[in-house]
Design a protein around this motif. Sequence first.
Motif, PDB file in Angstrom:
ATOM      1  N   TRP A 120       0.838  -1.204   0.000  1.00 28.69           N
ATOM      2  CA  TRP A 120       0.000   0.000   0.000  1.00 28.69           C
ATOM      3  C   TRP A 120       0.866   1.246   0.000  1.00 28.69           C
ATOM      4  O   TRP A 120       0.630   2.196  -0.743  1.00 28.69           O
ATOM      5  CB  TRP A 120      -0.932   0.004   1.219  1.00 28.69           C
ATOM      6  N   ILE A 121       1.916   1.199   0.835  1.00 33.88           N
ATOM      7  CA  ILE A 121       2.817   2.359   0.909  1.00 33.88           C
ATOM      8  C   ILE A 121       3.456   2.614  -0.451  1.00 33.88           C
ATOM      9  O   ILE A 121       3.513   3.744  -0.931  1.00 33.88           O
ATOM     10  CB  ILE A 121       3.901   2.131   1.991  1.00 33.88           C
ATOM     11  N   LEU A 122       3.901   1.543  -1.097  1.00 31.52           N
ATOM     12  CA  LEU A 122       4.542   1.730  -2.397  1.00 31.52           C
ATOM     13  C   LEU A 122       3.553   2.242  -3.444  1.00 31.52           C
ATOM     14  O   LEU A 122       3.898   3.063  -4.290  1.00 31.52           O
ATOM     15  CB  LEU A 122       5.177   0.423  -2.873  1.00 31.52           C
ATOM     16  N   SER A 123       2.317   1.760  -3.343  1.00 34.11           N
ATOM     17  CA  SER A 123       1.351   2.179  -4.369  1.00 34.11           C
ATOM     18  C   SER A 123       1.034   3.674  -4.260  1.00 34.11           C
ATOM     19  O   SER A 123       0.698   4.305  -5.254  1.00 34.11           O
ATOM     20  CB  SER A 123       0.077   1.342  -4.298  1.00 34.11           C
ATOM     21  N   THR A 124       1.189   4.259  -3.062  1.00 31.25           N
ATOM     22  CA  THR A 124       0.987   5.714  -2.984  1.00 31.25           C
ATOM     23  C   THR A 124       2.069   6.450  -3.765  1.00 31.25           C
ATOM     24  O   THR A 124       1.842   7.537  -4.269  1.00 31.25           O
ATOM     25  CB  THR A 124       1.005   6.228  -1.529  1.00 31.25           C
ATOM     26  N   ASN A 160       8.790  11.152  -1.048  1.00 33.34           N
ATOM     27  CA  ASN A 160       9.948  10.278  -0.884  1.00 33.34           C
ATOM     28  C   ASN A 160       9.742   9.197   0.163  1.00 33.34           C
ATOM     29  O   ASN A 160      10.448   8.193   0.161  1.00 33.34           O
ATOM     30  CB  ASN A 160      11.183  11.102  -0.510  1.00 33.34           C
ATOM     31  N   LEU A 161       8.786   9.407   1.045  1.00 33.13           N
ATOM     32  CA  LEU A 161       8.581   8.477   2.152  1.00 33.13           C
ATOM     33  C   LEU A 161       8.376   7.028   1.698  1.00 33.13           C
ATOM     34  O   LEU A 161       9.046   6.117   2.209  1.00 33.13           O
ATOM     35  CB  LEU A 161       7.407   8.984   3.000  1.00 33.13           C
ATOM     36  N   PRO A 162       7.478   6.766   0.749  1.00 31.31           N
ATOM     37  CA  PRO A 162       7.273   5.374   0.319  1.00 31.31           C
ATOM     38  C   PRO A 162       8.563   4.746  -0.189  1.00 31.31           C
ATOM     39  O   PRO A 162       8.846   3.572   0.066  1.00 31.31           O
ATOM     40  CB  PRO A 162       6.267   5.490  -0.830  1.00 31.31           C
TER      41      PRO A 162
END
Lengths: 287, 276
Positions: A120-124, A160-162
Amino acid sequence: MMRARSGWREAARKAAALLPYLAAVAAVFIALAPVYWLLTISLKREVDQFAYPPQWIGFTATLEHYRDAFAGGSFAAYFENSVLLAAISTIAALAIGVPAAYGLARFEWPRQWDHRIADWILSTRMLPPIVTIVPLFLMLRQARLLNSLIGLAIVYTGFNLPFVVWMMRGFFEEVPKEIEEAAMLDGESRSGALLRIVLPLVRPGLAATAVFCLVVAWNEFLFALILTQTEAAMTLPVGIASRVTQYEIKWGAMSAAGVVAMIPVLVFAAAAQKYLVRGLSLGAVKG
Amino acid sequence: MNRRRIPEGFPWVLPSLLVLLALSIYPLIYSVKLAAADRGNFTRLFTDRLFLTASIQTIVLTIAALAIEFFLGLALALLVDSLARGRMFFRTALLIPMLLPPVVAAVAWRLIYNPQFGVLNGTLRWLGFHTAHLTWTSGESSALASVILVDVWEWTPFLFLLLSAGLQAIPPEPLEAARVDGAGAWRIFRDVTLPLLKPTIVLALLLRAMDLVRIFDQIFILTQGGPGTATETVSLYIYRTAFRFSNFGYAAAMSFVLLAATMLFSRGLLRAMRAR
């Protein structure tokens, strides 16, 4: 006679072996020619910039455009904005993202929640900027954070967080669990073990992740274009773009700014070379 | 294990989740609200000729650039992989276009393309070619192709980088075995290398496609979508609608079309990453 003919064949074989190198050199030439041309324009006197025939080599070099852009012009201020922005957003993304990466890599999660959260994090990160930019613009306007470094720094941190979470999770997973378990048996707390034992072990990965965040923030254009519209808040890419779309373009100063804008990126890329593949494929390919 | 218990790792992840909720999910919901405020925003999608043009051009650009970049990237990866010496040098030098700030790369190409004073026509003329009809980005019929060419220059290195890494990761044994069996170079490539490279190819193509459908920076600098609407893309049109004409609702509605395309790619992408 025989010898001469075999000599011929030998020469032909050698020439054929050179062909791949010629092709590779040609590719490098094509890759670098535009960059080289930009560099020459930044160094040429105005009369030579668009002379015919084009002066690829052997022109009179001058640094006046660099002076124009940075000493007299506003590019020094844009440069400073870009540096601050890249630094602040990278530090913030690391501070928030590294613990998350550690949490996902190290703890037991029921029913594969670690994978689901990571996905989910990566998809953002895959959201096209143009999709979130309209609401972000309106949100920041409401918060009176338009045309401020803080507003843009917040957006870049989220951007950049993801990437930080995804990259660092991979690096943490490569560290054997036993190392910090031993440290914790010796009385180290969980966060102490992370800070003093695990982080030093993944330092190269951490550095590479930071470099990628810096480069993304440094190169970013669309968010900066929309969220910083005043002279005082502009970043280097926006400053350059605002000059190109004017009626009369000062090519020398702009090329000088462009050359300066690409130097840090090239330096960083050289530093993180070992991790380029992993970083550029969102951490998907180990390399 | 008690199902209700909060997982131990949750506090570690929470700050990241909150930030992403605020900066990705909340904006998405906000966007839905903006677009839904006027139902006309969605019906207009189907009647707006310019949106249709922008969509078609975005698709053409994506497919053309993707195809060229893939074949060139693969050819370069195989070429450099076959060299006995200097591989490291070529791998590094060939990456440079992709690392530059896109704005700077596009500025360089404006200096190259300009029909009057650009170095491309200047050099061609000097070599004896006629250049009067070569208008590059300023010609209605050549602008899109010229933009694609810049993208190919800038992003073939990306395909090259990933495919090179994929080639290096192929274990030598199957290649050896095929060679011992007397297979020729083409057979080895088709039956051994290509299948082993497939996961990398899928990953690289999806990553690149996702970036291509949202293309903005280079076109903004090179042509601003012109001449006329010859290089208008969805991202550019959304930008103009929102920030030139302040029609945020319609911009939001259009952005969902882009989002849908991206979600299609990203599902495949996550699966491809999992498979590795």
